[in-house]
Scaffold this motif. Structure first.
Motif: not given
Lengths: 319, 288, 412
Positions: C177, C330, C334
């Motif tokens: 991210q 998960h 990410h």
């Protein structure tokens, strides 16, 4: 006196009460999570939720606080999350080690202080005074981690005659000869600043005594300086010295945190370090509150002793 | 509050600026020795870029944990950096702590103390707040604050500031309370001087002397605290060196070679001792 | 075969242990595998038959790792008051933060142990751990510093064993991210820039070996060629950085690590210097242990991080279903990819964890790692145990648990 105490005690209790809220809040404000530490990185969210529930951390914070204080008032210190075991046992264990260390340091400080100041005052030599002053300044100035590491360097590494750290494997009672070896370096390191302060204080007090008229009389009667110092002056200088030592106990306990880290001494200082780094909330809360309580009590005691010695304070308190 | 009566303040009979009496104390005896010690270490730190043979964070190929001697006078560390260079640069962290954090704490503490001395409700409030800060041993305060703010030079500075505020606060408050009772201050109040005017004109100058002595003392405590924090692993951020973090790293390999920790240990000792001697000389000069 | 309490051990106890292990509130490792067991037939007391809805390649890892749990004393176990099992040593006493004592179980099914008992001391300081071994107070230690263990080995007065079969891996993770790290070319540049042999040799003192893919050398998933795909090449790294950033100087990327571990701290500093050489500016951010774990499981790292993972020593499919940094559904990076999810499920649901079908699916997973580089492996590292020469017969499990079934002490 009673009225003075009546005025001071509530304010001391207030500080402890505010501190209990603070320690409870502070450790929770610090980022990090005991559940995360306990469950480890590979645990499922369900496992973490279950642990959170088991620890009661899913209840409202105020409920948790009230429950904690309630248990404390019943003498239940709680259970550690991560170190394991009930906190009463942990604290007793750590406290024993810390007290043994502090007591040994106090003993060394008193011995050093007595011998050094008596020798200096009785000998009454300028060069000795100078030497002592220099040694004093060094002992006060050098941080414990400097003296501690130098001691380890010399006595555990260069001439390996003493253990570099840890507590005696068989406890303090079973083999006192071994226990002494383990205690010597950390206690000496912890005692130095106090020994210096004590030497200085006692030397000053003795020299003040020697200027009193009774000394002149005694000298005129042909009593030796040594005898005057040992019998009269020392006895008169002792009460104030004892008061001063009381304050030093607090200094020693504070210094123990670092000395315990240097010498891997499993006392309260190490326990609180462990507790904070793993967010073991109950352990941290109890220990921080304990340290506040000790501080408040010492403050109160020294104020009381002071008031007792100095009537002006008592009068001022009642006006 | 009752504590006021036990304070006996010297030199409070007339406003005087302390510096004229205190300065000469630093030009001979232990004052001079202290000044020389501090100045030497400060100079070494300031001149680090000229004196250091390598940049402090340069990892030199193949130079892993070399003992002292040759190209590396103090040896090299676990990640191949020259320890002499790191030690010289490491002084600079302590200089920031000593000459920025401590004075800031003193100013802040002094202001709080002045305010406390002027209004009784502020006095009660600040006294209890100071009690709370003082009740936590400095290192525990440091551990807790670091966990909140994250490790780094700023945090070290904040910890030292917070620890110093009550020290200076109490000191300024005490001397302020004494000065306020002096006849000349009372008379100026009678002729209509405001509280602020009294604080500025009379209280502040009289608090200056003890504050200067305490500054030197607190600076030595600050060096100690930086070292202790780094020693516990909550000091400056790697790869920046500080004297405390260098000692900590050196101790890890102390069995390999005791010299890894020796350089920074000597410098810390010199700095702390220097400040203490200065403080002693100043306080002796005040007493005379 | 009996429990320490004297109660006979039967197939019902196996069923209970698997059930307990499958409970999300309890298990940490192999919980998904335990949950894949849909039926347990315990009609004969000395035989257990497990049923599944689909093949599970790492079922034997579960049976290897899972302890047998006594139903009668489970409440005491949770409270830390007792530990009733079927092993060679019985729990005797626990002094919190100090020691745990065990005594010999004379009725042990594997034969009476040689040692009369085991005292486990808790010593939190690595240096005093080593000095207590040197002075003879301790017979075996885990957790000494790499440097001290190297010295112990060199002294020839102590045996230092690398726990082969219980490998761990030190790696650099990347949070995708972070806008800069979104570009795979930058992650490739990192993979080319890091000096893996230096981490292995300088930080871990040679107790391990450099890797590109997580697998230890004996793993069916290991592939020598893949393991050299990102051998150090600073020029290539620089070129990739230039391509990714178009020559503009990017913001400093934070690199977080657990400051309580001096090895990851040293590794982080080496990585920082390596990346600087390649033109990537990195700022180090030490965290304390609790904060680090919280950020890891919350996937909250700001950019890069250095950490240690395990699980690659088991059946390879375990890594992608059980180890959090690799979890296909998960993970801390990410990283989501349909192909990776399919490959990891396929690897998990083959019958034979070492057959050709399995090996080809591991190959797909390795390619996913190397193509996407959501984490960049640095080195396999061995946990080490140092012990006095009078201790013999020490062994260990894949979970790094010390096994003293056959251990004995010689005189002198």
């Amino acid at each position: 006196m009673t009225r003075y105490l009546l005025r001071r005690v509530p304010s001391a209790l207030l500080v402890v009460a505010v501190a209990s809220v603070l320690v409870f809040a502070v450790i929770r404000v610090v980022p990090g999570d005991p559940v995360a530490t306990l469950a480890g990185p590979d645990a499922s969210p369900e496992a973490r939720a279950a642990i959170r529930h088991d620890l009661g951390l899913d209840r409202p914070v105020t409920t948790q606080y009230v429950a904690w204080v309630g248990r404390l008032l019943h003498g239940d210190l709680g259970t550690s999350y991560l170190i394991g075991g009930d906190i009463g046992t942990l604290v007793r264990h750590g406290l024993t080690n810390t007290i043994v260390l502090t007591a040994a340091a106090l003993l060394i400080a008193v011995l050093l202080g007595l011998v050094l100041s008596l020798v200096t005052v009785i000998a009454d030599k300028r060069w000795l005074d100078g030497l002592l002053a220099a040694g004093n300044t060094l002992a006060v100035a050098l941080p414990t981690f400097v003296t501690g590491l130098l001691l380890v360097l010399v006595f555990a590494i260069l001439l390996p005659v003493l253990p570099a750290g840890g507590v005696p494997p068989d406890g303090f009672v079973a083999r006192p000869d071994i226990a002494v070896q383990y205690l010597l370096l950390p206690a000496l390191c912890l005692s130095l600043p106090t020994a210096a302060a004590l030497t200085r204080f006692l030397t000053d007090a003795l020299q003040t005594q020697l200027r009193e008229p009774y000394v002149l009389t005694a000298t005129a009667l042909g009593i030796s300086r040594r005898r005057i110092v040992l019998t009269q002056a020392l006895r008169n200088a002792l009460p104030s010295t004892v008061t001063m030592l009381g304050i030093q106990v607090g200094v020693l306990l504070g210094g123990a945190v670092l000395v315990e880290a240097i010498f891997a001494w499993p006392g309260l200082g190490r326990l609180i370090e462990q507790g904070i780094s793993s967010r073991d909330y109950p352990v941290v809360q109890v220990l921080l509150l304990l340290s506040v309580a000790v501080f408040v009590v010492t403050q109160l005691l020294s104020d009381v002793v002071h008031a007792w010695l100095d009537p002006r304070v008592r009068l001022g308190g009642e006006s | 509050m009752t504590e006021t009566l036990v304070v006996r303040e010297r030199g409070a009979t007339a406003p005087s600026t302390g510096r004229h009496r205190l300065l000469p104390a630093l030009l001979h005896g232990r004052g001079l020795l202290g000044l020389v010690l501090v100045a030497t270490v400060v100079l070494l730190g300031v001149l680090a870029p000229l004196l250091a043979p390598y940049p402090p964070n340069q990892q030199i190929a193949g130079a892993n944990l070399l003992g002292p001697g040759g190209a590396h006078l103090l040896g090299t560390d676990e990640v191949n950096r020259d320890l002499l260079s790191r030690t010289l640069y490491g002084i600079r962290v302590d200089l920031v702590v000593v000459f920025v954090a401590v004075p800031l704490g003193a100013v802040l503490g002094g202001l709080v103390g002045l305010v406390a001395s002027a209004w009784s409700w502020a006095d009660v409030l600040t006294q209890r707040a100071f009690d709370l800060v003082l009740a936590f041993p400095a290192l525990i305060l440091a551990i807790a604050l670091t966990a909140c703010l994250g490790a780094g030079l700023t945090t070290v500075a904040v910890v030292i500031m917070v620890a110093e505020v009550p020290v200076f606060g109490r000191m300024v408050r005490s001397s302020a309370l004494v000065v306020r009772e002096m006849p000349y201050v009372e008379s100026s109040r009678v002729v209509g001087a405001s509280t602020w005017w009294v604080l500025r004109r009379h209280v502040l100058p009289n608090s200056l002397e003890p504050v200067i002595v305490q500054l030197a003392l607190s600076m030595s405590v600050a060096v100690f605290l930086e070292g202790a924090m780094s020693f516990l692993g909550i000091g400056v951020r790697p790869p920046s060196p500080s004297l405390g973090s260098l000692i900590k790293d050196g101790v890890r390999n102390i069995y390999e070679s005791p010299t890894f920790a020796l350089g920074p240990l000597v410098l810390v000792a010199a700095l702390v001792l220097g400040f203490l001697l200065v403080a002693q000389a100043l306080s002796k000069a005040r007493a005379q | 075969m009996r429990f320490h309490s004297g109660r006979p051990f039967t197939s019902k106890d196996v069923a209970f242990s698997i059930e307990t292990w499958a409970d999300p509130a309890w298990a940490v490792q192999f919980q998904r595998t335990a949950a894949a067991v849909t039926s347990v037939d315990t009609s004969r007391p000395d035989q257990v038959t497990l049923g599944f809805d689909h093949p599970v390649s790492n079922i034997f890892d579960l049976l290897d790792a899972m302890p047998i749990i006594d139903e009668d004393s489970i409440a005491d176990l949770k409270a830390g008051k007792s530990y009733v099992g079927t092993g060679p040593f019985e729990f005797e006493s626990w002094t919190p933060n100090t020691e745990i004592e065990f005594k010999r179980n004379p009725d042990y099914w594997g034969g009476k142990p040689h040692l009369a008992g085991v005292d486990t001391k808790i010593v939190t300081d690595p240096q005093s751990l080593v000095s207590q071994l040197r002075s003879g107070q301790l017979d075996a230690i885990t957790g000494g510093s790499n440097r001290d263990l190297e010295a112990l080995r060199a002294s020839r007065q102590f045996d230092v064993e690398e726990l082969k079969g219980a490998e761990q891996q030190v790696y650099v993770g990347a949070n995708l991210q972070n806008p800069q790290l979104q570009d795979v070319r930058l992650r490739q540049a990192i993979a080319y820039a890091v000096d893996r042999p230096r981490v292995t040799n300088d930080v871990y003192r040679g107790a391990g070996y450099p890797i590109n893919v997580p697998w230890p050398k004996y793993s069916p998933a290991y592939d020598e060629r893949l393991n050299h795909r990102y051998d150090r090449d600073v020029a290539k790294a620089r070129a990739l950085v230039k391509e990714a950033t178009q020559g503009s100087k990017g913001a400093t990327i934070p690199l977080e690590y657990d400051a309580s571990n001096s090895d990851t701290e040293a590794t982080a500093q080496i990585v920082q210097a390596n990346l600087k050489e390649a033109g990537i500016q990195v700022g180090l951010e030490p965290l304390d242990h609790s904060q680090f774990i919280k950020k890891l499981i919350g996937a909250k790292f700001k950019g890069l991080w250095v950490a240690i993972h395990s699980y690659a020593q088991w059946t390879p499919s375990t890594l992608a279903v059980s180890a959090y940094p690799f979890n296909a559904e998960h993970n801390a990076s990410h990283f989501t990819d349909k192909g990776y999810l399919e490959h990891s499920n396929a690897a998990w649901q083959v019958t034979d964890g070492t057959g050709p079908e399995a090996v080809s699916s591991y190959r797909d997973i390795s390619d996913d790692f190397l193509d996407n580089l959501f984490l960049i492996e640095l080195s396999v590292i061995y946990t080490q145990v140092a012990h006095s020469p009078r201790l013999h017969g020490l062994s260990w499990s894949k979970r790094q648990e010390i096994d003293l079934d056959d251990a004995y002490l010689s005189k002198g």
